[in-house]
Write a protein that holds these residues in place. Sequence first.
Motif, PDB file in Angstrom:
ATOM      1  N   TYR A 198       0.839  -1.196   0.000  1.00 51.75           N
ATOM      2  CA  TYR A 198       0.000   0.000   0.000  1.00 51.75           C
ATOM      3  C   TYR A 198       0.879   1.252   0.000  1.00 51.75           C
ATOM      4  CZ  TYR A 198      -3.402   3.341   1.933  1.00 51.75           C
ATOM      5  OH  TYR A 198      -4.203   4.421   2.156  1.00 51.75           O
ATOM      6  N   ALA A 229       3.044   1.464  -3.283  1.00 55.44           N
ATOM      7  CA  ALA A 229       2.263   1.944  -4.426  1.00 55.44           C
ATOM      8  C   ALA A 229       2.075   3.458  -4.351  1.00 55.44           C
ATOM      9  CB  ALA A 229       0.920   1.220  -4.483  1.00 55.44           C
ATOM     10  N   ALA A 230       1.791   3.966  -3.167  1.00 56.57           N
ATOM     11  CA  ALA A 230       1.628   5.413  -2.998  1.00 56.57           C
ATOM     12  C   ALA A 230       2.951   6.123  -3.270  1.00 56.57           C
ATOM     13  CB  ALA A 230       1.129   5.727  -1.589  1.00 56.57           C
ATOM     14  N   ASP A 259       5.358   5.089  -5.187  1.00 62.39           N
ATOM     15  CA  ASP A 259       5.646   5.003  -6.625  1.00 62.39           C
ATOM     16  C   ASP A 259       4.844   6.006  -7.442  1.00 62.39           C
ATOM     17  OD1 ASP A 259       7.512   3.042  -6.185  1.00 62.39           O
ATOM     18  OD2 ASP A 259       6.176   1.382  -6.739  1.00 62.39           O
ATOM     19  N   GLU A 260       3.712   6.454  -6.920  1.00 63.90           N
ATOM     20  CA  GLU A 260       2.899   7.457  -7.629  1.00 63.90           C
ATOM     21  C   GLU A 260       3.508   8.853  -7.567  1.00 63.90           C
ATOM     22  OE1 GLU A 260      -1.251   7.646  -6.649  1.00 63.90           O
ATOM     23  OE2 GLU A 260      -1.435   5.463  -6.658  1.00 63.90           O
ATOM     24  N   LEU A 261       4.397   9.077  -6.623  1.00 60.47           N
ATOM     25  CA  LEU A 261       5.015  10.385  -6.481  1.00 60.47           C
ATOM     26  C   LEU A 261       6.001  10.643  -7.617  1.00 60.47           C
ATOM     27  CD1 LEU A 261       5.835  10.292  -2.659  1.00 60.47           C
ATOM     28  CD2 LEU A 261       3.922  11.464  -3.770  1.00 60.47           C
ATOM     29  N   ARG A 281      10.215  11.309  -4.507  1.00 56.48           N
ATOM     30  CA  ARG A 281      10.717   9.995  -4.082  1.00 56.48           C
ATOM     31  C   ARG A 281      12.168  10.107  -3.597  1.00 56.48           C
ATOM     32  NH1 ARG A 281       8.224   8.135  -8.936  1.00 56.48           N
ATOM     33  NH2 ARG A 281      10.280   7.762  -9.814  1.00 56.48           N
ATOM     34  N   ARG A 297       2.573  15.451  -0.026  1.00 61.03           N
ATOM     35  CA  ARG A 297       2.057  14.764  -1.215  1.00 61.03           C
ATOM     36  C   ARG A 297       1.900  13.268  -0.961  1.00 61.03           C
ATOM     37  NH1 ARG A 297       4.453  19.224  -4.088  1.00 61.03           N
ATOM     38  NH2 ARG A 297       6.575  18.436  -4.007  1.00 61.03           N
ATOM     39  N   THR A 308      -1.572  11.234  -1.153  1.00 58.12           N
ATOM     40  CA  THR A 308      -1.680  10.046  -2.009  1.00 58.12           C
ATOM     41  C   THR A 308      -2.192   8.865  -1.195  1.00 58.12           C
ATOM     42  OG1 THR A 308       0.128  10.838  -3.384  1.00 58.12           O
ATOM     43  CG2 THR A 308      -0.403   8.516  -3.568  1.00 58.12           C
ATOM     44  N   ARG A 324      -5.924   9.185  -0.631  1.00 55.13           N
ATOM     45  CA  ARG A 324      -6.735   8.938  -1.836  1.00 55.13           C
ATOM     46  C   ARG A 324      -6.882   7.460  -2.148  1.00 55.13           C
ATOM     47  NH1 ARG A 324      -3.497  12.858  -4.193  1.00 55.13           N
ATOM     48  NH2 ARG A 324      -2.480  11.282  -5.437  1.00 55.13           N
ATOM     49  N   ARG A 325      -5.913   6.664  -1.731  1.00 54.71           N
ATOM     50  CA  ARG A 325      -5.936   5.230  -2.040  1.00 54.71           C
ATOM     51  C   ARG A 325      -6.927   4.541  -1.121  1.00 54.71           C
ATOM     52  NH1 ARG A 325      -2.393   3.647  -5.402  1.00 54.71           N
ATOM     53  NH2 ARG A 325      -2.243   1.526  -4.666  1.00 54.71           N
TER      54      ARG A 325
END
Length: 170
Positions: A102, A105-106, A108-110, A115, A152, A156, A159-160
């Motif tokens: 979890y 994944a969050a 990796d969205e950045l 990161r 951020r 994120t 939102r997930r």
Amino acid sequence: MTDRDRFEAVYDAYYSAIHQYAARRTGSPDDTADVISETFLTAWRRIGEVPEGERALLWLYGVARRVLANQKRGASRRAGLADRLRDELAADRPGTPADLEYVRAAFDELGERDREVLALACWEELSSEQIAKVLGCTAIAARTRLHRARKRLAATLRRRPSSTIVMGEA
């Protein structure tokens, strides 16, 4: 007879016996080669102490026996260290694998910059001043980038879909 001649004579006469001795007592060709090389290296360094005649073989067996014992102690220490490291790494992992996925994944969205600054702060445990040196910016800029990246990441994560992780203001 020079030391070199003497060593070569001992090596030629007893290499095969030491090879067989080591091969029967080790688990791999690499370990066998290590025992042989250490045994004959010791013989070279201590050629003046190597007995004459067939007693040299017994002396070499004694050296090989000690080399094997050192090899086993080293393997035991490495295994113990690997176990402790594995336990420490497992203890450092928060939550379950699902929780880790979890967060991963969050993360990796950045964006790449977010990161990088988060990784330097969390994984490498660098201060803002140290991060600034790595990134080539001022400490104030590094602190600002880190603060924004944390915000951020928190957004994120919110939102997930929900997880067992409770994410406050990071």
